[in-house]
Design a protein around this motif. Structure first.
Motif, PDB file in Angstrom:
ATOM      1  N   ARG A 147       0.849  -1.186   0.000  1.00 53.78           N
ATOM      2  CA  ARG A 147       0.000   0.000   0.000  1.00 53.78           C
ATOM      3  C   ARG A 147       0.886   1.237   0.000  1.00 53.78           C
ATOM      4  N   GLN A 148       0.523   2.183  -0.837  1.00 57.53           N
ATOM      5  CA  GLN A 148       1.320   3.404  -0.970  1.00 57.53           C
ATOM      6  C   GLN A 148       0.426   4.617  -0.781  1.00 57.53           C
ATOM      7  N   ASN A 149       0.912   5.599  -0.022  1.00 58.63           N
ATOM      8  CA  ASN A 149       0.188   6.863   0.098  1.00 58.63           C
ATOM      9  C   ASN A 149       0.224   7.591  -1.238  1.00 58.63           C
ATOM     10  N   VAL A 150      -0.860   8.272  -1.562  1.00 66.47           N
ATOM     11  CA  VAL A 150      -0.928   8.993  -2.839  1.00 66.47           C
ATOM     12  C   VAL A 150      -0.234  10.346  -2.778  1.00 66.47           C
ATOM     13  N   ALA A 151       0.125  10.790  -1.584  1.00 65.43           N
ATOM     14  CA  ALA A 151       0.638  12.148  -1.413  1.00 65.43           C
ATOM     15  C   ALA A 151       1.834  12.459  -2.301  1.00 65.43           C
ATOM     16  N   SER A 152       2.826  11.569  -2.310  1.00 68.15           N
ATOM     17  CA  SER A 152       4.060  11.881  -3.034  1.00 68.15           C
ATOM     18  C   SER A 152       3.803  12.036  -4.526  1.00 68.15           C
ATOM     19  N   ARG A 153       2.924  11.212  -5.089  1.00 67.41           N
ATOM     20  CA  ARG A 153       2.646  11.300  -6.518  1.00 67.41           C
ATOM     21  C   ARG A 153       1.881  12.582  -6.859  1.00 67.41           C
ATOM     22  N   ILE A 154       0.925  12.945  -6.031  1.00 68.88           N
ATOM     23  CA  ILE A 154       0.146  14.161  -6.291  1.00 68.88           C
ATOM     24  C   ILE A 154       1.020  15.392  -6.149  1.00 68.88           C
ATOM     25  N   ILE A 155       1.823  15.434  -5.112  1.00 66.48           N
ATOM     26  CA  ILE A 155       2.711  16.586  -4.897  1.00 66.48           C
ATOM     27  C   ILE A 155       3.724  16.687  -6.032  1.00 66.48           C
ATOM     28  N   ARG A 156       4.215  15.557  -6.493  1.00 61.57           N
ATOM     29  CA  ARG A 156       5.204  15.558  -7.577  1.00 61.57           C
ATOM     30  C   ARG A 156       4.609  16.176  -8.855  1.00 61.57           C
ATOM     31  N   VAL A 157       3.371  15.834  -9.168  1.00 63.03           N
ATOM     32  CA  VAL A 157       2.747  16.386 -10.374  1.00 63.03           C
ATOM     33  C   VAL A 157       2.486  17.881 -10.217  1.00 63.03           C
ATOM     34  N   LEU A 158       2.018  18.299  -9.064  1.00 61.77           N
ATOM     35  CA  LEU A 158       1.818  19.731  -8.829  1.00 61.77           C
ATOM     36  C   LEU A 158       3.122  20.503  -9.014  1.00 61.77           C
ATOM     37  N   ALA A 159       4.226  19.918  -8.540  1.00 63.44           N
ATOM     38  CA  ALA A 159       5.529  20.569  -8.704  1.00 63.44           C
ATOM     39  C   ALA A 159       5.973  20.545 -10.161  1.00 63.44           C
ATOM     40  N   ALA A 160       5.743  19.417 -10.846  1.00 58.62           N
ATOM     41  CA  ALA A 160       6.142  19.321 -12.251  1.00 58.62           C
ATOM     42  C   ALA A 160       5.424  20.346 -13.109  1.00 58.62           C
ATOM     43  N   GLU A 161       4.210  20.691 -12.732  1.00 56.05           N
ATOM     44  CA  GLU A 161       3.430  21.679 -13.474  1.00 56.05           C
ATOM     45  C   GLU A 161       3.697  23.105 -13.022  1.00 56.05           C
ATOM     46  N   GLY A 162       4.573  23.270 -12.024  1.00 53.24           N
ATOM     47  CA  GLY A 162       4.927  24.605 -11.571  1.00 53.24           C
ATOM     48  C   GLY A 162       3.897  25.266 -10.684  1.00 53.24           C
ATOM     49  N   ARG A 163       2.971  24.490 -10.119  1.00 56.10           N
ATOM     50  CA  ARG A 163       1.945  25.056  -9.249  1.00 56.10           C
ATOM     51  C   ARG A 163       2.431  25.171  -7.805  1.00 56.10           C
ATOM     52  N   ILE A 164       3.363  24.314  -7.419  1.00 53.34           N
ATOM     53  CA  ILE A 164       4.022  24.423  -6.125  1.00 53.34           C
ATOM     54  C   ILE A 164       5.521  24.246  -6.359  1.00 53.34           C
ATOM     55  N   THR A 165       6.311  24.619  -5.371  1.00 49.23           N
ATOM     56  CA  THR A 165       7.764  24.556  -5.548  1.00 49.23           C
ATOM     57  C   THR A 165       8.444  24.061  -4.287  1.00 49.23           C
ATOM     58  N   ARG A 166       9.610  23.476  -4.457  1.00 52.04           N
ATOM     59  CA  ARG A 166      10.393  22.978  -3.337  1.00 52.04           C
ATOM     60  C   ARG A 166      11.102  24.132  -2.645  1.00 52.04           C
ATOM     61  N   ARG A 167      11.059  24.098  -1.309  1.00 54.19           N
ATOM     62  CA  ARG A 167      11.735  25.119  -0.527  1.00 54.19           C
ATOM     63  C   ARG A 167      12.759  24.458   0.400  1.00 54.19           C
ATOM     64  N   ARG A 168      13.275  25.211   1.334  1.00 57.25           N
ATOM     65  CA  ARG A 168      14.350  24.731   2.208  1.00 57.25           C
ATOM     66  C   ARG A 168      13.963  23.402   2.857  1.00 57.25           C
ATOM     67  N   PRO A 169      14.840  22.395   2.779  1.00 54.40           N
ATOM     68  CA  PRO A 169      14.489  21.073   3.307  1.00 54.40           C
ATOM     69  C   PRO A 169      14.527  21.014   4.822  1.00 54.40           C
ATOM     70  N   VAL A 170      13.887  19.991   5.346  1.00 56.19           N
ATOM     71  CA  VAL A 170      14.009  19.677   6.760  1.00 56.19           C
ATOM     72  C   VAL A 170      15.401  19.092   6.975  1.00 56.19           C
ATOM     73  N   GLY A 171      16.107  19.564   7.969  1.00 53.29           N
ATOM     74  CA  GLY A 171      17.459  19.082   8.199  1.00 53.29           C
ATOM     75  C   GLY A 171      18.484  19.944   7.495  1.00 53.29           C
ATOM     76  N   SER A 172      19.582  19.345   7.073  1.00 52.49           N
ATOM     77  CA  SER A 172      20.680  20.094   6.475  1.00 52.49           C
ATOM     78  C   SER A 172      20.493  20.253   4.976  1.00 52.49           C
ATOM     79  N   TRP A 173      21.447  20.912   4.333  1.00 52.84           N
ATOM     80  CA  TRP A 173      21.376  21.134   2.893  1.00 52.84           C
ATOM     81  C   TRP A 173      21.551  19.858   2.083  1.00 52.84           C
ATOM     82  N   THR A 174      21.963  18.783   2.695  1.00 57.96           N
ATOM     83  CA  THR A 174      22.088  17.505   1.986  1.00 57.96           C
ATOM     84  C   THR A 174      20.774  16.734   1.939  1.00 57.96           C
ATOM     85  N   SER A 175      19.753  17.211   2.622  1.00 59.63           N
ATOM     86  CA  SER A 175      18.478  16.515   2.713  1.00 59.63           C
ATOM     87  C   SER A 175      17.620  16.743   1.464  1.00 59.63           C
ATOM     88  N   SER A 176      16.813  15.750   1.117  1.00 58.13           N
ATOM     89  CA  SER A 176      15.839  15.878   0.036  1.00 58.13           C
ATOM     90  C   SER A 176      14.407  15.901   0.560  1.00 58.13           C
TER      91      SER A 176
END
Length: 411
Positions: free
Chosen positions: A174-203
């Motif tokens: 079973r997989q949560n749908v969140a990551s796939r939905i968020i990924r598409v929103l980002a791919a379309e430029g509707r949302i964007t990635r900001r400063r990560p949790v943790g250090s600059w090496t984090s994704s």
């Protein structure tokens, strides 16, 4: 090799000279800003979060992570896009509309189609359901500001819905749908990635609502992106540009024609440069560099024989074609490097330790078979290793895609 219509021949030495100058790798040509570095390379590979910082620092007069964070998260002059070859890149804000229209938009369309199929097959949800969830996510970000995926799931519970994969099989998951939905929103430029949790090496990025990008016509954008690539990586072949962009050969040829690219003779056949860009590059003097895995320079061409010997590939690439950390001397890949658990930067020249090896302290035999790097190279590489170790300090970086030599050296 003779090539019909070629304005002149450009050999390997000249291509390596261009590389050192245009990719800001010669010490006297280093940049003062992350924007300048990104512009010179067109785009920075960002699949591994650390690559953006390491690639930039290798080309800055004052290396460090704060300059990249300033550009990404304070000035907003650099942005992340899922673009060429369905790969994450960092590009300048000014170039983002071109990259989006030339490469990212088509990928976003495919991502959405894949998401709709995934939701329909795994949970019976349709496009109307997805639209409602997406609007709710964007609205939540407008109210709450930067948020993690987990926080978004709290604001919009439908993100916590799960899809059943391989139903009825022993390996059903079973997989949560969140990551796939968020990924598409980002791919379309509707949302964007900001400063990560943790250090600059984090994704593990926080997310924010994004301003929509302007979108020039696709053909115009592809010509502009081809022009930028030729300025940074030319001369290159049709195969090189096709591989780097992920376009069809027809799109490549149309873009090269649109910019008036001039044919030149390369060792591997016909290459192309921008109109008027046929004169030899100025000599930058010998230079050394330690570049991270997935750095734009070794990932800039499909055909790499002119700077990367075939015998080095098994040690420096993983099984899927991702390049690991590389050591360079005057335009050629001559070895690899790694960071040990205690923070020490270690490196080795290839093939074999008999051509010199060392650590960030500057040790190294400097031995050579007559064609390999000598004492000058060993000293310069050791200095670059020390420079890298100094700015990394207590930070530990493990490449996302491990390669045989990196694994061996880091042990």
């Amino acid at each position: 090799m003779t090539v019909d219509g070629a304005v002149r021949r450009i050999g390997g030495d000249e291509r390596r000279a261009r590389l050192g100058v245009r990719h800001l790798l010669a010490p006297g040509l280093r940049a003062k800003s992350a924007e300048e570095v990104t512009r010179s390379l067109v785009a920075l590979h960002a699949t591994d979060a650390a690559t953006v910082y390491l690639s930039t620092a290798a080309r800055l007069t004052e290396p460090g992570f704060t300059e990249v964070e300033r550009a990404l998260y304070e000035a907003g002059s650099l942005v992340r896009l899922l673009a060429m070859r369905r790969t994450m890149f960092v590009v300048t804000l000014d170039s983002a509309p071109v990259v989006y229209a030339a490469a990212a938009r088509a990928i976003a369309v495919k991502e959405r189609a894949g998401l709709l199929k995934y939701l329909a097959e795994g949970g019976g949800w349709d496009g109307a359901w997805l639209s409602e969830v997406e609007e709710a996510v964007v609205a939540a970000l407008a109210v709450h500001g930067e948020s993690t995926a987990a926080q978004l799931g709290g604001y919009e519970p439908r993100l916590r819905e799960q899809v059943v994969r391989a139903a009825g099989k022993p390996y059903e998951t079973r997989q949560n749908v969140a990551s796939r939905i968020i990924r598409v929103l980002a791919a379309e430029g509707r949302i964007t990635r900001r400063r990560p949790v943790g250090s600059w090496t984090s994704s593990q990025f926080r997310w924010a609502a994004a301003e929509p990008l302007s979108e020039p016509p696709a053909a115009e954008a592809k010509a502009a992106l081809a022009r930028d690539w030729l300025a940074a990586y030319g001369p290159g072949t049709e195969a090189d540009l096709k591989w780097w962009t992920g376009w069809t050969l027809t799109d490549v040829r149309k873009a090269l024609t649109a910019v008036g690219a001039q044919p030149v003779a390369l060792d591997e056949g016909t290459g192309y440069v921008l109109p008027g860009d046929v004169e030899p590059a100025p000599a930058a003097g010998p230079w050394a560099a330690l570049l991270p895995g997935l750095d734009p320079t070794p990932m800039g061409w499909q055909q790499r024989d002119w700077f990367l010997p075939d015998e080095h590939r098994p040690a420096l690439f993983d099984k899927t074609g991702n390049v690991g950390p590389t050591v360079w001397w005057d335009g050629r890949v001559v070895g690899g490097w790694a960071q040990r658990p205690d923070g020490e930067i270690v490196w080795r020249l290839l093939p074999g330790p008999e051509k010199g090896s060392g650590k960030s302290s500057g040790t190294g035999s400097g031995k050579s078979s007559g064609k390999g790097p000598g004492k000058e190279a060993v000293a310069a590489i050791a200095a670059e290793a020390a420079r890298l170790g100094d700015w990394l300090g207590d930070v530990r970086v493990t490449p996302r895609f491990r390669t045989p030599l990196e694994r061996e050296l880091s042990a």
